[in-house]
Enzyme design. Structure first.
Site: not given
Ligand code: 3PG
Ligand code: MG
Length: 396
Positions: A354, A197
């Site tokens: 992450g 995104k």
């Protein structure tokens, strides 16, 4: 600011906030223990000084109180192995039993508290809850960089109920390495941004445009850029409402003289699965019914060349759906290039947490780059220039 290095923990019960929000598989086994291993120096120092450690963490985002899936009891055995002593466990992070276990804790021992987020008060930053946690020990150590962007009871509030607030080694290393990138980067400085995104990465990309020489963009967000250029993206992931944002980013990069690199080809699939049919097509020429799941070979070559000429590298976000081995090639190739630049050219390489940390560890390269961050959102927010509540609480 007090640090673990200069604080003497002899006779102290240290309440150590760690970020043990680690990925578990369906058998509750840890699939990436980067965040746990990172805390070893902090915990060993406290124990060696003659202190005891009370570990506090969250795991996942439980919605309705205690949930088997999110119980930290699954970490007790792995932690005992990592720290080489039997870790004790309090099945409720506050209350009588926790108080009893904490008061009986001896120097050299470790007690793990159950998931703090089983209480809604944790995320609310509730003062009473923070006070109850604080009452279990007598020093607050914050080593949870990965959760430092949250103003929760254990990350930002409980420090005020204890006289000593101490910054852990993970916290220090994360900030030192992020600063090295943001303030003292050797050139050329290349940022590699991936992920799906634009909206997640827009703020950091804007910050980086003022600092980097090269910006490489890969991953799912490139299909929105393709849309902005009038390309065909088939059924690839995209954010049609972010097309204008994508356009303005392209213009800003140009105005600031940043070399912007985007994929020139993609590996596309007829289904979102590892076993889907595959083909390689040029960027912006994805047939109907197909979706881009990785960067293609020409892109790999282009990106690798830029990386190989860099002295500072920041990488955040995968180049494709690396969880599917058939579409991990691009991400692994970037990992290869980053390792090579680090080992052969002495580049400084920082891997954002992450997914990128998981990707570099999957590739077996975790210890062959300069630093793998334990922070996902926290690192991004720090690099966006935001004040992290967990850090501010230590400085207060
Ligand atoms: C993370 O993994 O991002 C941190 O542990 C923080 O968790 P959260 O995003 O659920 O607050
Ligand atoms: Mg998060």
């Amino acid at each position: 600011m007090q640090t673990v290095a200069n604080f003497n923990f002899a006779g102290k019960k240290a309440l150590v906030r760690v970020d043990f929000n680690v990925p578990l598989n369906e058998r509750y086994e840890i699939t990436d223990d980067t965040r746990i291993k990172a805390t070893i120096p902090t915990i060993q120092k406290i124990l060696k000084d003659g202190g005891s450690v009370i570990l506090m963490s969250h795991l996942g985002r439980p919605k309705d109180g205690p949930t088997e899936k999110y119980s930290l009891k699954h970490l007790v055995t792995p932690l005992s192995i990592v720290f080489g002593i039997k870790v004790k466990f309090a099945p409720d992070c506050i209350g009588e039993e926790a108080a009893q276990l904490a008061s009986e804790l001896q120097a050299g021992e470790i007690l793990l508290l159950e998931n703090l987020r089983f209480y809604k008060e944790e995320e609310k930053g509730d003062e009473e809850f923070a006070k109850k946690l604080a009452s279990l020990g007598n020093v607050w150590v914050n080593d949870a960089f990965g959760t430092a962007h949250r103003a929760h009871a254990s990350t930002a509030v409980m420090g005020k109920f204890l006289q000593d607030r101490v910054s852990g080694y993970v916290m220090q290393a994360e900030i030192d390495n992020a600063k090295k990138i943001l303030e003292f980067a050797d050139r050329p400085f290349t940022a590699i941004m991936g992920g799906s995104k634009i909206s997640d990465k827009i703020l950091i990309i804007e910050q980086l445009l003022d600092k980097v020489d090269n910006l490489i963009i890969g991953g799912g967000m490139t299909y929105t850029f393709s849309l902005a250029e009038g390309g065909k993206i088939g059924k690839s992931i995209s954010e049609p409402d972010k097309v204008d944002l994508a356009k303005s980013l392209l213009e800003k990069a140009k105005a600031k003289g940043v070399n912007l690199y985007m994929p020139v080809d993609n590996v596309v699939a007829d289904d979102f699965s590892n076993s889907a049919n595959r083909q390689t097509v040029n960027r912006g020429e994805i047939p109907d019914g197909w979706e881009g799941l990785d960067i293609g070979p020409k892109t790999i070559e282009l990106f690798q060349k830029v990386v190989s000429e860099s002295k500072t590298i920041l990488w955040n976000g995968p180049m494709g759906v690396f969880e599917f081995p058939n579409f991990a090639k691009g991400t692994n190739a970037i990992a290869d290039a980053v390792v090579k630049a680090t080992e052969e050219n002495g580049a400084f390489s920082l891997i954002g947490g992450g997914d990128s940390a998981a990707a570099i560890n999957n590739a077996g390269y975790g210890d062959r780059v300069s630093y793998v961050s334990t922070g996902g959102g926290a690192l991004l927010e720090y690099m966006e220039g935001k004040v992290l509540p967990g850090v501010a609480a230590l400085e207060a």
